[in-house]
Each structure stands twice: as C-alpha cells, then as structure tokens.
Design an enzyme around this catalytic site. Structure first.
Site, short mmCIF file in Angstrom:
data_model
loop_
_atom_site.label_atom_id
_atom_site.label_comp_id
_atom_site.label_asym_id
_atom_site.label_seq_id
_atom_site.Cartn_x
_atom_site.Cartn_y
_atom_site.Cartn_z
N HIS A 272 0.81 -1.21 0.00
CA HIS A 272 0.00 0.00 0.00
C HIS A 272 0.84 1.27 0.00
O HIS A 272 1.77 1.41 0.79
CB HIS A 272 -0.92 0.00 1.22
CG HIS A 272 -2.05 0.96 1.10
ND1 HIS A 272 -3.17 0.69 0.33
CD2 HIS A 272 -2.22 2.20 1.59
CE1 HIS A 272 -3.98 1.72 0.37
NE2 HIS A 272 -3.43 2.66 1.13
N HIS A 309 -5.61 4.48 10.16
CA HIS A 309 -4.61 5.51 10.39
C HIS A 309 -5.17 6.66 11.22
O HIS A 309 -6.34 7.02 11.10
CB HIS A 309 -4.00 6.03 9.09
CG HIS A 309 -4.98 6.35 8.01
ND1 HIS A 309 -5.66 5.39 7.30
CD2 HIS A 309 -5.38 7.53 7.50
CE1 HIS A 309 -6.44 5.97 6.40
NE2 HIS A 309 -6.30 7.27 6.51
N GLU A 316 -9.46 15.15 7.56
CA GLU A 316 -9.46 14.61 6.19
C GLU A 316 -10.87 14.67 5.62
O GLU A 316 -11.81 14.17 6.23
CB GLU A 316 -8.97 13.16 6.23
CG GLU A 316 -9.02 12.47 4.88
CD GLU A 316 -8.87 10.96 5.04
OE1 GLU A 316 -7.75 10.50 5.34
OE2 GLU A 316 -9.87 10.24 4.87
N TYR A 325 -16.17 3.47 -3.84
CA TYR A 325 -14.93 3.60 -3.07
C TYR A 325 -14.76 2.36 -2.17
O TYR A 325 -15.55 2.10 -1.27
CB TYR A 325 -14.95 4.89 -2.23
CG TYR A 325 -13.58 5.24 -1.74
CD1 TYR A 325 -12.63 5.78 -2.60
CD2 TYR A 325 -13.21 4.99 -0.42
CE1 TYR A 325 -11.36 6.08 -2.16
CE2 TYR A 325 -11.94 5.29 0.03
CZ TYR A 325 -11.02 5.84 -0.85
OH TYR A 325 -9.75 6.13 -0.42
N HIS A 347 -9.07 6.27 11.71
CA HIS A 347 -10.08 5.82 10.76
C HIS A 347 -9.47 4.85 9.76
O HIS A 347 -8.25 4.72 9.64
CB HIS A 347 -10.75 6.99 10.05
CG HIS A 347 -9.85 7.72 9.12
ND1 HIS A 347 -8.99 8.70 9.54
CD2 HIS A 347 -9.65 7.60 7.78
CE1 HIS A 347 -8.31 9.15 8.50
NE2 HIS A 347 -8.68 8.50 7.41
#
Ligand SMILES: [Fe+2]
Length: 397
Positions: A272, A309, A316, A325, A347
């Site tokens: 990632h 994270h 954000e 998504y 989150h």
C-alpha cells in the site's frame, strides 16, 4: 504557475508604450503575488483598470462554521443540498453553500444552471472541481472550457465568471483558500519545472484561449474580500464604467488553468502506498489529493485497502465523485458523499471491506481529498446534509 506564457498583443519591452491602431495607449497592469516577490503577469487594458463608478455591499451567503462537537466522523450527502429544479436559477458564485471551513480554506458546493455575475475572490486562490456538467470560465486572461473531472485553478483577484453550457446541471465543489494553491513543491525543480516523478506535468494543464475583448458599460463585479463577517470575510459589488474584459494581451507566470483528474497518473506499488502519492495541489495549511482508477498493490499477500490511520495533525475530507470507493463499502457512501475524518480519530476501512479487497487487481474509484492542518467547522450546508449515522458504522460491521 512557474512557466511563462504569453497571449495576444504585448510590447517587446515591459513598461514601455503600447498603443492601439489609433495611437491610444493601452493601460499596463501588473498582477503579482507576495508583493512583487513571486509570480506575476502583465496585462494590457483598453481602459483604466482601476476605474469605478459605484459600490455597494454584497451580503455573502452564510459563512459561519460550527465546531465539530462532539468530535465525530461525519458523512455529508451533498446531493441533498439542491433538490428539484432549484439549481436552474442558481449561479456558481452567489449560490455556493458552505460545507466545511476553517481559517485557511473553505469548501462549498453549488449546482448551477445560470451564468454567474463577474466575480473576483480577493481572499485567495480557488480550486473549483467540476463534479459534473459543463461550462465556460470566462476570465480577464481568456476563456477556459470546464467539464467533468476538471480542477479549475483561479488565482486570487482574477476577474471571471462561470457560464454553464448544455442542459445538465453544473455541479461544482469549490475549494477556496485564504492563500495560494499550487502543485506540490516536491514535484518541481528548483526553477519550477515538473520533475519526472510528478504524476502530471505542464502538458496536462489547459490554459485560457486568447484574451477576448468584451464591451459594456456600468458592469458589476462581485468581490469577496477580507472583512469582519463570519470567516473573516465580507462582500462588495463594484460598478466599473467599462467591461473588465478589455485585455488585448498578457504575459507572465500567473494565470488561471485547468487540470483534469483523468490526466493524473497514479503511483502504485507492491504494497500500500501512502496518501501523499495521491497529492495533486497544496495550499497554506492544507493539501488536495485525488484517488483515481488504478491497478492496486501486487504483493501476493497485499491488503489493497488502507490500514487504519490516525492523521494526528489533520482533518481529512473525502468527496466521492466516481465508482465505488472500496474502503467505504458497507457504510452508505455514494457518489456525491463527503466523509469528514477529523484529527484525533483513527479511521480506516469498514471491516468487511478488508476481506473483500483481497486479491483485487484494480480499484475503479474516483475521489477528491482535502486534508487540513487546522480543524474544520461545519458550515450550514454541512450541518443540514449530515447523515448522523456514519460514526457508528465501524462498530456495526
Ligand atoms: Fe484517511
């Protein structure tokens, strides 16, 4: 932008006489940032650019923002904001509704069906993302066509207006800075050229066409500027004796431009990649990133959706504009949704999305993200479009 452009008629030497075919002098204007210490352009006007014959107050739409309290992640449904046929009489400037904001940046949403008045944002640069629909951004530098997926970057104090075209509503997501918006410095050489590792470059930017002179008398220009209203803003309307689009030529490094999200080349890896690889622009105390359709992580044991994270230094904001998504599957997020993940809150994906992503080779998702380094408050449009349930979806899954 750092690269030099020129259009129309300009004299061979700056600050020298430039005359029309009848011998009349053009009026030279320098439009520059940071007090003559940064990018600028020189524009040549047929009329005196500072002439004003009238002024009145413009009562801005509600710019107040309430604290995100209690601190919660939120799902805002922007498509609920302009329902029915209301959009047909709305314009892209005066009918913007404030969704989120702080002292550095304001995010507003509007669905427009009519041409806006001439407008100048004197508080900072604008990055207006076109969610859908088409239009023309007429500017003092020339016209820019705008369509789905375009970011239209309009430097502070550029006189312009939005004119919808076609029959579809023009859906705009307006990111208004209180400073400047530019490509990330790390994408640029020390002289300002895009570097090889940047996910886009000069060829991907669309610039205004040749300046076109328009005629008119007693023309109104709506100005958003610093003041003592909510958000430190105020509005004024100036009446100019002649049409402000009277430029016969310009040159320099400061001008509006457009960049389409489909021209962003995603950076991928075996495992990632962190969000900074998705960055497209930066402003003072905020960044703009985008997630575009891409091949995903190809390590045999890769987990393609993000890890949880804690963005401890930022709030954000994700605006979902296309596809499905992957990390939000099972949360009720759809195209037209915003999620706000505030600092102080770890989150990540809804749990079911993790297993569902294993083995995926491609994500067909498009989203625009704004990360702010100061907390965001909820504007009136954010408050009325909040689904009130998103915060509880991780525990429910
Ligand atoms: Fe995130």
């Amino acid at each position: 932008m750092a690269f030099y452009q020129r259009a129309g008629s300009i004299p061979p030497k700056r600050h020298t006489q430039h005359r029309d075919p009848d011998g009349r002098l053009y009026y030279e204007e320098l439009m520059g940032e940071e007090g003559f210490s940064s990018d600028s352009s020189l524009l040549y006007h047929r009329h005196v650019p500072s002439a004003v014959v009238g002024a009145r107050v413009w009562q801005l739409p509600d710019q107040s923002a309430e604290a995100n309290a209690p601190l919660l992640p939120r799902h805002l449904k922007l498509h609920q904001l302009f329902e029915g046929e209301e959009w047909k009489s709305c314009d892209a400037v005066r009918d913007r509704r404030l969704v989120l904001g702080n002292a550095d940046v304001r995010i507003s949403y509007v669905v427009a069906g009519t041409a806006s008045p001439l407008y100048r944002n004197a508080t900072g640069d604008e990055c207006v993302y076109v969610e859908s629909g088409t239009g023309v951004v007429e500017t003092v530098f020339g016209d820019l066509d705008a369509g789905p997926g375009d970011y239209v970057i309009i430097p502070r104090a550029t006189t312009h207006r939005w004119v919808p075209s076609g029959h579809e509503p023009l859906r705009l997501y307006a990111i208004e800075a209180n400073g400047h918006i530019a490509p990330p410095k790390r994408y640029l050489s020390r002289y300002g050229q895009f570097l090889e590792h940047a996910p886009y470059c000069e060829r991907d930017l669309r610039l205004p066409g040749a300046p076109s002179v328009r005629h008119g008398e007693h023309v109104e220009v709506y100005i958003k500027h610093r003041g003592d209203g909510p958000g430190g803003l105020a509005g004024s309307v100036h009446v100019t004796p002649n049409h402000p689009f009277d430029v016969v030529g310009w040159d320099g490094c400061l001008y509006p431009y457009a960049f389409n999200i489909a021209d962003f080349e995603p950076i991928t890896g075996r495992i990632h990649q962190p969000p900074p690889v998705h960055q497209v622009f930066e402003g003072t105390n905020f960044v703009i990133c985008n997630f575009v359709p891409r091949k995903v992580d190809y390590h045999p044991l890769a987990v393609p959706v993000p890890y949880y994270h804690s963005n401890v230094d930022s709030d954000e904001v994700m605006f979902y504009v296309g596809g499905d998504y992957e990390a939000r599957k099972g949360s009720g997020i759809n195209v037209g949704s915003i999620t706000l993940h505030p600092g102080g809150f770890p989150h990540g994906p809804q749990p079911a999305a993790i297993e569902a992503s294993l083995g995926a080779e491609r994500f067909d998702e498009t989203a625009v993200m704004v990360d702010t380094f100061r907390p965001l408050g909820l504007g009136e449009a954010g408050r009325v479009s909040d689904d009130g349930a998103y915060a509880w979806t991780w525990a429910r899954s």
